[in-house]
Design a protein around this motif. Structure first.
Motif, short mmCIF file in Angstrom:
data_model
loop_
_atom_site.label_atom_id
_atom_site.label_comp_id
_atom_site.label_asym_id
_atom_site.label_seq_id
_atom_site.Cartn_x
_atom_site.Cartn_y
_atom_site.Cartn_z
N ALA A 54 9.04 21.96 -3.00
CA ALA A 54 9.78 21.90 -1.74
C ALA A 54 8.78 22.14 -0.62
N VAL A 55 8.93 21.37 0.44
CA VAL A 55 8.01 21.48 1.57
C VAL A 55 8.60 22.45 2.58
N ARG A 56 7.80 23.45 2.93
CA ARG A 56 8.28 24.45 3.88
C ARG A 56 7.36 24.42 5.09
N ILE A 57 7.94 24.13 6.22
CA ILE A 57 7.15 24.05 7.47
C ILE A 57 7.72 25.06 8.44
N VAL A 58 6.82 25.76 9.09
CA VAL A 58 7.23 26.71 10.12
C VAL A 58 6.65 26.24 11.43
N PHE A 59 7.52 26.14 12.42
CA PHE A 59 7.07 25.64 13.72
C PHE A 59 6.83 26.76 14.68
N ALA A 60 5.99 26.49 15.64
CA ALA A 60 5.78 27.46 16.72
C ALA A 60 6.36 26.98 18.03
N GLY A 80 13.31 18.82 16.74
CA GLY A 80 14.17 19.83 17.33
C GLY A 80 13.45 21.14 17.57
N ASP A 81 14.24 22.15 17.73
CA ASP A 81 13.72 23.44 18.16
C ASP A 81 13.68 24.47 17.07
N ASP A 82 14.31 24.20 15.98
CA ASP A 82 14.44 25.25 14.97
C ASP A 82 13.06 25.60 14.41
N PRO A 83 12.63 26.84 14.57
CA PRO A 83 11.31 27.16 14.03
C PRO A 83 11.28 27.25 12.51
N HIS A 84 12.39 27.45 11.87
CA HIS A 84 12.39 27.55 10.41
C HIS A 84 13.38 26.55 9.83
N ALA A 117 -3.77 18.31 21.00
CA ALA A 117 -3.04 19.55 20.70
C ALA A 117 -1.60 19.26 20.33
N ALA A 118 -1.41 18.09 19.73
CA ALA A 118 -0.05 17.77 19.32
C ALA A 118 0.39 18.68 18.20
N TRP A 119 -0.57 19.17 17.42
CA TRP A 119 -0.20 19.94 16.25
C TRP A 119 -0.10 21.43 16.54
N ALA A 120 -0.25 21.79 17.79
CA ALA A 120 -0.15 23.21 18.09
C ALA A 120 1.24 23.74 17.82
N ALA A 121 2.18 22.83 17.78
CA ALA A 121 3.54 23.29 17.55
C ALA A 121 3.79 23.66 16.11
N VAL A 122 2.88 23.29 15.22
CA VAL A 122 3.09 23.57 13.81
C VAL A 122 2.35 24.85 13.46
N ARG A 123 3.06 25.84 13.00
CA ARG A 123 2.39 27.09 12.69
C ARG A 123 1.90 27.11 11.26
N SER A 124 2.71 26.67 10.32
CA SER A 124 2.27 26.76 8.93
C SER A 124 2.94 25.67 8.12
N ILE A 125 2.16 25.15 7.19
CA ILE A 125 2.68 24.11 6.31
C ILE A 125 2.41 24.54 4.89
N GLY A 126 3.40 24.50 4.04
CA GLY A 126 3.16 24.89 2.66
C GLY A 126 4.14 24.21 1.74
N VAL A 127 3.87 24.38 0.47
CA VAL A 127 4.80 23.84 -0.54
C VAL A 127 5.18 24.96 -1.48
N VAL A 128 6.39 24.95 -1.88
CA VAL A 128 6.85 25.85 -2.92
C VAL A 128 6.85 25.05 -4.21
N LEU A 129 6.07 25.51 -5.16
CA LEU A 129 5.91 24.75 -6.40
C LEU A 129 6.66 25.42 -7.52
N GLN A 130 7.33 24.59 -8.26
CA GLN A 130 7.91 25.09 -9.50
C GLN A 130 7.20 24.39 -10.63
N ALA A 131 6.69 25.20 -11.52
CA ALA A 131 5.90 24.60 -12.59
C ALA A 131 6.25 25.26 -13.90
N ASN A 132 6.22 24.45 -14.89
CA ASN A 132 6.35 24.98 -16.24
C ASN A 132 5.00 24.99 -16.89
N PRO A 133 4.67 26.07 -17.53
CA PRO A 133 3.39 26.05 -18.22
C PRO A 133 3.46 25.08 -19.40
N VAL A 134 2.37 24.42 -19.55
CA VAL A 134 2.27 23.46 -20.64
C VAL A 134 1.61 24.16 -21.80
#
Lengths: 825, 704
Positions: A54-60, A80-84, A117-134
């Protein structure tokens, strides 16, 4: 599984987390860029399989429109305006082993939008990974995979289980094993990978190294350390290795050899030499050199860098910026297309370290961010390459280090890594080391092996009571549990008392000649320690039992991981002898003095001593100045006295004959063989003259006194030039005739002048000064040079004197006869 | 060094040399170098508290060490590694700095050991005193000027039968012949004027026979004891070829007069005659200065007479005599006095000639090469010649700030802070050391003013003379010209004005750079300070070009002689003179008396046991002081007056008293003050090209 007692080690793999969050960015450069799209790669670990993300982005701040894509599939359009905003799920079918998360800026109409500075609005970009061990097979060839993934993990903590409180021997062997994780596998008895009993059929593994008894265990570990071939299968037998010779100093495989110029192509692997395409990139050359390369007093190290560019026609050439260890060196000049260019760069001395990273940043001008990636019509994309024959000129640098140096230890393992197999290292642990101390020891030794590329199989682990004097010492522990640390407690810059630490001023008076910095640093360290709770420190001192050896002590109220010591540490200068980790702060201090170790010539060593103990320079200068001034004063006083003395001819710088002329002497007759003592040895008139001491000559009552004799001696060359040796004439009578004629020539001139002057007084033999004072020179004519003769033998002189009817030592101001005394009439 | 055969002393000297070398070549980082410089300055201050010669030598060695350290740093780390325009400019600056350092070191050697020679008594038996010819060469000077010299020479104290005064007139003027006949001195002319003064003297040498020859410029008036003071050495030492005495100037030199520093700052010639000549006398390298000296005829004959190959025939003759092995002496007792050059233009012309001559000698008869000279003599002559090559380096220093401030060229390839850390101790130590060695004879930074005034004028002639030494004319120094009204000599001052304008432009450019944020602060600060220093020096140079009038056509000389006034009614009044001139006198009466203006009286001066009343009239009087003017004097009376003024043996002995001690920083501020005042005067004065042309007799003015 049954395991034999007393001889086994277990290494476990860590179970993978089920779900975790990985932060991908953005970096500051990305936030500041004006690109229209940003790409973030993400992968799974090699021993797990992604089941979902899942992609999780936090805006500033508010954003107009942001398109989110994974693997080029559009997932969502955020605005939009929602930071989360809520997480954006990614379908499993989209995910692969290597994935790319792309973000593209769009405007309201959905067109590409790029602005600064278009990207100044983006504070953090990450992914939540779900993995099964092989589940992994029990395959030794996978090493080091269950423990860490080289392409994925930045650090790993590997639990090590020992059978019981380990003996020193086992600790030694365990250290070798901990190093083993980074090395290519080697042959040896009994290493096997098995499933963890608690997690069957998973990727949690146990690695068992052992044998049936202590001997086999030792053989197994040594064999493993010495092994060069890959391990395969689930089990491998390790044969005891043949006796290896001790490594010579500075021969670590991962270090660039010193002593001869080494081109980049021969560097140990890990460098990127070329770049294709027109995207900005960085070519890197990462290498290790010996940490004690001594550059001082030179200011620079010369880098001979070759590079070539292949730019298709019409394309804009890139800008190449060279940087080393964060210091900007130069922007490379344009190279002719296809032709390699060479440039000589100078790296300042303070930017050369043990581990160096030479980066060449390839900057292409920012393309139109919204344009499509160009397809190369001329066939080949642009290519920039670093030449493999570039050379960093460290070959003529000698090895010398100013020890103790904690930063050199922490980052380059110096001075232990000087001998790659740790042949001059002694590790002193407490009798019963705690797990923290053991893992510190294993981490340090693993770090040392990672630095050199060789397992430190020759390190010894002596008991604290019996420390060898010919090795550098690494001691771990507190004064309470390590007797060596307790014994040397007074010499350490940091003293631990129970739960508190304080600074000990270990500086000697001689070291203070370099300035009061050690005292100031001790003050600073005190302040840091006073406001911190838990303290850990690495302290390096000169070994109290053997001069010239270093002792590194890792101590503290609570030992952290070794990796916590690394990183930026506040310090006033490079190198120190106390690295403190206290209250979350890292700081380095120089509390005590230093000593030098290595091969350096005496002159440079002396200059280095004076340069670091500069307070000794003014006394040195003043001592030299006072001595020379005393000499000078004496010399000047003597010279001035001589100048003011009246009539002393001996001090004059005039020519001898000139003086004689001034005194009215017309001719000088010198006897050839015997030389009166008044004339020193080297009149040069007759080569076969006996030496001064052996002369039988006596000065007769001469016109020329001792002073004049010295004078004549000084101007021997002039006399020789003017002498007309009579030795060429064979007959004594001939010689006599010549001398007589000369005297007669001199006499009439004197007689003429006497007549003209009208009766002048006959000056006494020594009173020449006033002899001419009354006479007026006729017409200003200059008296002729005195004629000098060397009579080949006294017989001629006697004959001449007889012919002239003269007495022995008579002087009439015209003729001065110098002859051997006691001979002749 | 005789004692250097002593092995322990040699070892000690070698060890001391090693210590100094270590100090010079130890590399330090910037912070430590600053600390070291501070420590050394503190050490020097402590050493300077002792007044002895040992302390002076220690300070000199400290200064030498600091200068060597600066040079080692400069040559080691600041040279550009590749060729570029900036590198070429920095090479020029480096050459100028090397010249300055070489001059500094050589000057230390010259001035460190002043041989204070004292006169030696003559033999008791007067019959043994030798014969002396006194030569007074003249070419186009007015008779007024020459009269005093001839009359004073005629009254030298020496047996009459062994003294002959000769007036050598290259102008072949009838008035001179007549005067010579009146005064009873010899008169020699020659048919041509080949080789100017040197040829004149050589011609006279052939015509005369005295054992010794004394030479005076036509305006250098000897005191009566000149021969008795100088001949002692010549008689005692048969190898002595020359005794030189200082040229004392009883009129202020153009700098002192135009800048108004007469009593406060030592004159320009005092360094040479007070420090350098005594200093090189220790090394047997004193040279002939063309006047106020006695030479041995046999020595002159030995070198073939006065040298004619160059225009500074005097120094060249001395060099030749040294080569032949003769010795020379310098007696630091002023026994003759003359007029200094009237205007700055005259001074510049004179120095151009000397500079050209020295360059010619350097090319034709280089003292560093050739035989016959000792090492110390070679270096002394080399230093004397090098001094005259200061034109181009001085111009380089004056123009250097422009390079960065206006054009942004980097002529100094180092951090400005590093330049301060290494260069400032070098400057401080050398200034302080020089102030200690010769502070009484030349104040700090005044050398720069003198050099600046000459730089643009001597640069080209010396270079030309170095390249082609045999070309060039002899230009006579103008003597006796007169300045009657103050004016600003814009022609001479044109180079100074140009340089001032250039430096001002540089400062303005620097300020603009600062405002717009270009360039870094350190470099701007250092270059601006340098430009400011240049402006201070140039201001003084401009001020020196503002000619002030000589208030009196004939100079007054301070003299305290007992005198008596006899009035027409027979009464007398005792008095004492304050100063004397050929036109009048100031007197102090013992008892107050009122004298009416224009009252005629007779003034008797008592000296030498002779009395000769002089007719005078009162100009003004008040209380006990009065000023009188001499009315028509007969030649006897004039001779008497000249003797009163010039011939007293103690006339000039107080020449170096009364000078203020040198305080370098204060001196710099005072130069700045004089400079500002001078520029102000320059702006206010009328411009005039030149003074009255020399050669015309200046009428005797009736104002006192």
């Amino acid at each position: 599984m049954r395991l034999a007692a007393a001889a086994l080690y277990f290494l476990c793999a860590v179970a993978a987390h089920a779900e975790r969050f990985v932060e991908l960015g953005p970096t500051k450069a990305q936030r500041d860029s004006s690109a229209a799209a940003l790409d973030f790669p993400f992968t799974a670990r090699a021993d797990e399989e992604l089941t979902g993300a899942a992609v999780r982005i936090v805006f500033a701040g508010p954003v107009e429109s942001l398109e989110v894509l994974v693997n080029d599939e559009r997932l969502a359009l955020l605005s939009g305006d929602d930071p989360h905003p809520p997480d954006i799920p990614v379908a499993r079918t989209l995910l692969a082993d290597r994935n790319t998360l792309s973000l593209r800026l769009r405007d309201r109409q959905g067109r590409c939008l790029a602005r600064p500075a278009a990207w100044a609005a983006v504070r953090s970009i990450g992914v939540v990974l779900q993995a099964n061990p092989v589940p992994l097979p029990n395959e030794l060839a996978l090493l080091p995979l269950p423990f860490f993934d080289r392409g994925y993990d930045a650090s790993a903590t590997v639990p090590l289980v020992l059978g019981h409180p380990p003996s020193r021997d086992e600790v030694r062997l365990g250290s070798a094993d901990s190093a083993r994780l980074g090395i290519e596998p080697l042959r040896g008895p009994s290493i096997r990978m098995i499933d963890h009993p608690a997690h069957p059929e998973s990727n949690v593994k146990l690695l068992v190294i052992g044998g049936r008894n202590g001997e086999e265990l030792r053989a197994a570990v040594e064999g493993l350390a010495a092994r060069t071939a890959r391990l395969t299968g689930s089990e491998a037998m390790l044969a005891a290795p043949s006796q290896q010779p001790p490594s010579p100093p500075y021969s670590a495989p991962r270090w660039v050899p010193s002593g001869r110029p080494v081109p980049f192509s021969k560097y140990p692997a890990g460098s990127v030499f070329a770049h294709e395409g027109n995207t900005p990139a960085t070519m890197s050359v990462r290498f290790r050199v010996a940490p004690d390369l001594w550059i001082w007093p030179a200011e620079f190290v010369v880098l001979d860098l070759g590079y070539s560019e292949r730019i298709p026609r019409g394309a804009i050439p890139p800008r190449l910026d060279v940087e080393i260890n964060g210091y900007y060196l130069a922007t490379l000049p344009r190279a002719a297309p296809g032709k390699p260019e060479r440039v000589r760069l100078r790296i300042p001395r303070e930017h050369m370290r043990g581990f160096n990273q030479l980066l060449v940043h390839v900057h292409y001008p920012d393309p139109d961010p919204c344009a499509a990636i160009p397809v190369w019509t001329s066939g080949e994309p642009p290519r920039v390459e670093i030449a493999g024959d570039s050379v960093l000129h460290v070959e003529d640098l000698s090895h010398f280090a100013n020890l103790p140096d904690v930063s050199a230890f922490a980052f380059d393992g110096f001075p232990f890594t000087r001998i790659p197999d740790l042949g001059e290292t002694a590790v002193v642990l407490p009798e019963r080391p705690s797990p923290a101390e053991l893992s510190m020891a294993f981490s340090v030794l693993g770090q040392l092996a990672q630095i050199t590329g060789k397992v430190g199989i020759r390190a010894t682990f002596p008991p604290p009571s019996d420390t060898p004097a010919d090795r550098d010492v690494l001691a771990i522990g507190t004064p309470d549990d390590n007797p060596l640390v307790f014994r040397w407690g007074n010499a350490l810059p940091l003293a631990l008392q129970g739960k508190s630490a304080r600074v000990q001023r270990t500086v000697r008076p001689l070291d203070l000649l370099g300035g009061p910095e050690p005292l100031l640093e001790a003050q600073r360290a005190e302040e840091l320690l006073s406001r911190a709770g838990e303290t850990a420190a690495i302290a390096a001192i000169e070994s109290p039992i053997s001069a010239g050896r270093v002792a590194v002590v890792i101590t503290g109220t609570a030992l952290p991981r070794f990796a916590d010591f690394l990183g930026y540490a506040q310090s006033r200068g490079r190198g120190g002898d106390l690295l403190v980790l206290a209250g979350g702060e890292r700081a380095m201090f120089r509390i005590g003095g230093t000593f030098g170790r290595g091969e350096l010539d005496a002159w440079t060593r002396l200059r280095w001593f004076l340069a670091t103990h500069w307070l000794a320079l003014p006394p040195v200068l003043l001592a030299g100045a006072v001595m020379l001034a005393a000499h000078g004063r004496r010399f000047l006083a003597r010279r001035m006295r001589a100048r003011l003395a009246l009539g002393e001819a001996a001090r004059s710088h005039g020519r001898g004959s000139h003086y004689l002329r001034g005194a009215g002497v017309r001719a000088v007759l010198l006897a050839g063989r015997e030389r009166p003592r008044a004339l020193p040895a080297a009149t040069g008139l007759d080569r076969a003259e006996p030496r001064a001491g052996r002369s039988r000559a006596q000065p007769s009552g001469l016109a020329l006194g001792e002073a004049q004799g010295r004078l004549l001696g000084r101007h021997r060359r002039e006399l020789r030039e003017r002498c007309r040796p009579l030795a060429g004439l064979r007959s004594a009578r001939g010689r006599a005739a010549l001398v007589t004629a000369a005297i007669r020539r001199a006499r009439p001139a004197a007689a003429r002048e006497r007549r003209r002057a009208g009766g002048r007084e006959r000056p006494a033999a020594r009173d020449r000064a006033g002899s001419r004072s009354k006479r007026v020179q006729p017409g200003g004519r200059v008296p002729r040079e005195p004629e000098l003769f060397a009579a080949a033998d006294p017989a001629a002189l006697r004959a001449a004197r007889r012919a002239l009817g003269r007495g022995a030592a008579e002087l009439d101001g015209d003729v001065a006869a110098v002859r051997s005394g006691g001979r002749g009439a | 060094m005789r004692g250097s055969t002593d092995i322990p002393r040699l070892l000690a000297a070698a060890f001391a040399g090693l210590c100094l070398t270590l100090f010079v070549v130890t590399p330090l980082d910037l912070r430590t170098q600053f600390a070291l410089a501070g420590a050394l300055i503190a050490a020097a201050l402590i050493v300077a508290r002792s007044q002895g010669r040992l302390a002076t030598l220690v300070l000199v060695l400290l200064s030498v060490a600091t200068t060597c350290r600066y040079l080692w740093w400069r040559l080691g780390t600041t040279l550009a590694s590749d060729w570029s325009f900036d590198a070429a400019l920095s090479g020029i600056l480096l050459a100028a700095e090397l010249y300055a350092c070489a001059m500094l070191l050589l000057a230390y050697g010259q001035s460190i050991a002043g041989l204070r020679r004292r006169p030696v008594p003559l033999p008791q038996d007067v019959s043994r005193w030798p014969s002396v010819d006194v030569f007074i060469p003249t070419y186009n000077e007015p008779l007024e000027v020459v009269r005093a010299t001839v009359l004073a020479a005629a009254s030298l104290d020496w047996p009459r039968d062994r003294l002959r005064v000769w007036l050598l007139d290259d102008g072949r003027r009838a008035a001179f012949r007549q005067f010579a006949a009146e005064a009873g001195v010899g008169y020699i002319t020659r048919p041509d004027n080949a080789h100017a003064k040197a040829g004149n003297l050589n011609h006279a040498l052939r015509k005369t026979r005295g054992e010794y020859v004394a030479v005076f410029d036509c305006d250098h008036v000897p005191v009566r004891s000149f021969l008795q003071i100088t001949m002692g050495w010549l008689i005692r030492d048969p190898q002595l070829a020359l005794v030189q005495t200082p040229h004392h100037f009883y009129s202020p030199d153009p700098f002192s007069r135009n800048l108004g520093t007469v009593a406060r700052v030592p004159g320009e010639s005092e360094l040479f005659y007070g420090v350098i000549q005594p200093g090189i006398d220790t090394w047997n390298a004193s040279f002939f200065c063309g006047s106020c000296a006695v030479l041995r005829r046999s020595a002159l004959a030995d070198v073939g007479g006065i040298a004619v190959e160059t225009v500074t025939e005097d120094a060249h003759t001395a060099l030749k005599m040294h080569r032949q092995g003769w010795r020379t002496a310098y007696l630091d007792v002023p026994q003759a006095a003359g007029l200094s050059t009237e205007t700055l233009a005259g001074h510049v012309g004179q120095r151009i000639r000397w500079a050209r001559g020295m360059a010619q000698i350097f090319r034709l008869d280089n003292p560093l090469l050739g035989r016959g000279l000792s090492l110390a003599q070679r270096l002394s002559y080399f230093a004397a010649m090098l001094h005259f090559f200061s034109g181009i380096p001085r111009l380089v220093f004056l123009l250097a700030p422009v390079a960065y401030l206006v054009f942004g060229w980097h002529i100094f390839n180092a951090l400005p802070l590093a330049a301060v850390a290494y260069g400032l101790p070098h400057l401080i130590h050398s200034t302080a050391c020089n102030a200690r060695i010769h502070g009484r004879f030349r104040h700090s930074f005044w050398s720069e003013v003198y050099e600046t005034c000459l730089a643009s004028y001597t640069a080209i002639p010396t270079t030309l003379a170095l390249i082609a030494p045999r070309t060039g004319r002899f230009n006579v120094t103008a003597k006796g010209g007169r300045v009657d009204a103050p004016y600003f000599d814009v022609r001479i001052a044109l180079p100074y004005l140009l340089l001032t304008a250039v430096n001002l432009a540089a400062l303005a450019a620097g300020a603009w750079k600062l405002r717009t944020g270009q360039g870094d602060l350190d470099s701007l600060a250092i270059n601006a300070a340098w430009a400011l220093h240049n402006l201070i020096i140039l201001g003084a140079a401009v001020g020196a070009a503002c000619e002030r009038p000589q208030v009196r056509a004939a100079q007054r000389v301070p003299a305290r002689l007992p005198a008596m006034l006899r009035f027409s009614d027979g009464t007398t009044a005792a008095a004492e003179t304050r100063d004397l001139g050929r036109d009048g006198a100031s007197i102090t009466l013992r008892a107050p008396a009122t004298l009416s203006r224009r009252e005629q009286l007779w003034l008797s001066l008592f000296f030498f046991d002779e009395e000769q009343p002089l007719p005078a009239e009162v100009l003004e009087s008040g209380g006990r002081s009065a000023r009188v003017r001499f009315t028509a004097l007969s030649s006897e009376q004039e001779a008497h007056l000249v003797r009163a003024i010039f011939s007293r043996a103690d006339a000039w002995l107080g020449w170096s008293e009364g000078h203020r001690r040198d305080r370098p920083l204060l001196t710099l501020l005072q130069i700045a003050r004089h400079g500002i005042a001078g520029v102000g005067r320059a702006l206010a004065l009328p411009l005039r090209r030149r003074a009255l042309p020399s050669g015309m007799p200046a009428p005797v003015r009736s104002q006192a």
